[in-house]
Design a protein around this motif. Structure first.
Motif, PDB file in Angstrom:
ATOM      1  N   ALA A 281      -3.004   0.645   8.508  1.00 24.80           N
ATOM      2  CA  ALA A 281      -4.252   1.105   7.896  1.00 24.80           C
ATOM      3  C   ALA A 281      -4.589   0.264   6.665  1.00 24.80           C
ATOM      4  O   ALA A 281      -5.075   0.772   5.651  1.00 24.80           O
ATOM      5  N   GLY A 282      -4.304  -1.039   6.757  1.00 24.68           N
ATOM      6  CA  GLY A 282      -4.641  -1.959   5.681  1.00 24.68           C
ATOM      7  C   GLY A 282      -3.648  -2.017   4.546  1.00 24.68           C
ATOM      8  O   GLY A 282      -3.825  -2.789   3.603  1.00 24.68           O
ATOM      9  N   ARG A 283      -2.583  -1.214   4.599  1.00 21.00           N
ATOM     10  CA  ARG A 283      -1.607  -1.181   3.513  1.00 21.00           C
ATOM     11  C   ARG A 283      -0.219  -1.528   4.052  1.00 21.00           C
ATOM     12  O   ARG A 283       0.132  -1.159   5.175  1.00 21.00           O
ATOM     13  N   PRO A 284       0.605  -2.221   3.238  1.00 18.97           N
ATOM     14  CA  PRO A 284       1.945  -2.597   3.707  1.00 18.97           C
ATOM     15  C   PRO A 284       2.888  -1.406   3.744  1.00 18.97           C
ATOM     16  O   PRO A 284       2.832  -0.521   2.885  1.00 18.97           O
ATOM     17  N   ALA A 285       3.751  -1.386   4.744  1.00 14.78           N
ATOM     18  CA  ALA A 285       4.768  -0.341   4.878  1.00 14.78           C
ATOM     19  C   ALA A 285       6.011  -0.951   5.505  1.00 14.78           C
ATOM     20  O   ALA A 285       5.916  -1.856   6.332  1.00 14.78           O
ATOM     21  N   VAL A 286       7.185  -0.484   5.092  1.00 10.33           N
ATOM     22  CA  VAL A 286       8.431  -0.971   5.662  1.00 10.33           C
ATOM     23  C   VAL A 286       8.601  -0.333   7.037  1.00 10.33           C
ATOM     24  O   VAL A 286       8.711   0.883   7.158  1.00 10.33           O
ATOM     25  N   MET A 287       8.612  -1.161   8.078  1.00  5.79           N
ATOM     26  CA  MET A 287       8.714  -0.638   9.433  1.00  5.79           C
ATOM     27  C   MET A 287      10.158  -0.476   9.881  1.00  5.79           C
ATOM     28  O   MET A 287      10.518   0.526  10.498  1.00  5.79           O
ATOM     29  N   SER A 288      10.994  -1.472   9.564  1.00  9.22           N
ATOM     30  CA  SER A 288      12.390  -1.404   9.991  1.00  9.22           C
ATOM     31  C   SER A 288      13.208  -2.419   9.201  1.00  9.22           C
ATOM     32  O   SER A 288      12.653  -3.358   8.620  1.00  9.22           O
TER      33      SER A 288
END
Length: 239
Positions: free
Chosen positions: A63-70
């Motif tokens: 959604a346009g924002r960085p997030a730690v996936m794995s």
């Protein structure tokens, strides 16, 4: 004083650009994964094997924002999370420039002061961050962390940069295929729910779809969610 953080263009050095068997094997396996989650896991494992890093994390735009996936370890995940919390760091820069950013010595880094201290406390002394994406879009960043300073010599860093291109293509393909599978599944579920409504109320396909759509709007859910509700509780009436 040695510049602590360099983009790949600043690293320099002549490297044989021909693919190695290591890179070719990784590329083939990445494209053989069945879904996004499996692809990300393989991306992490091969990145660690190719670079010799102690921890690897993948940061993805959501959604346009960085997030730690794995990540391969809790420490690597935390190091990426620090970047997001501080709104600075090599992974975020790599994500923006869609290239590689090399941090030779985290403790000596003078560019991202809010980021460098907590990452040093996690036990990491050097980082190689690689942008993931295409020439049109940025997917995220792959960051390799090492407990040693200057852990990524020119040849390994260039190999990792080439690997990131393969990883990007594999991730784009996996997301596309996953989206197609979700769309096919949704159409199947909606079709089944239409059939239930047609049989229950003696409707044709068009009117059954209209009833399904209106019911979804009334309940504030998606068409697929309402179709799943109907299939999960067939004796219930449609509101």
């Amino acid at each position: 004083m040695v510049e602590p953080c360099r983009s790949w263009q600043e690293v320099g050095g002549a490297v044989d650009p021909s693919p190695t068997s290591e890179l070719a094997e990784a590329a083939a396996d990445l494209h053989g994964e069945p879904d996004v989650e499996s692809t990300v896991q393989s991306v992490l494992e091969y990145a660690q094997a190719i670079t010799g890093g102690d921890g690897v994390a993948v940061m993805i735009r959501q959604a346009g924002r960085p997030a730690v996936m794995s990540a391969t370890s809790p420490e690597a995940a935390e190091a990426d999370l620090v970047q997001i919390q501080c709104a600075e760091g090599p992974g975020l820069q790599a994500m923006c420039v869609r290239d590689a950013v090399l941090v030779d010595d985290v403790a000596a880094d003078a560019r991202w002061l809010s980021w460098s201290r907590p990452v040093s406390e996690l036990g990491f002394q050097s980082v190689l961050s690689l942008g993931l994406g295409t020439h049109r879009t940025s997917l995220g960043a792959l960051s390799v962390y090492s407990s040693r300073a200057r852990a990524f010599p020119t040849d390994r860093a260039e190999l990792a940069r080439l690997y990131a291109r393969h990883a990007s293509v594999a991730l784009v393909s996996a997301r596309h295929e996953s989206g197609l599978r979700r769309a096919i599944h949704a159409r199947h579920i909606i079709g089944q729910a239409q059939g239930v409504l047609m049989e229950r109320y003696g409707l044709d396909a068009e009117r059954a779809f209209a009833m399904l759509r209106n019911s979804a709007r009334h309940q504030g859910v998606t068409l697929t969610q309402r179709a799943e509700q109907i299939l999960a509780s067939r004796p219930a009436d449609v509101s």
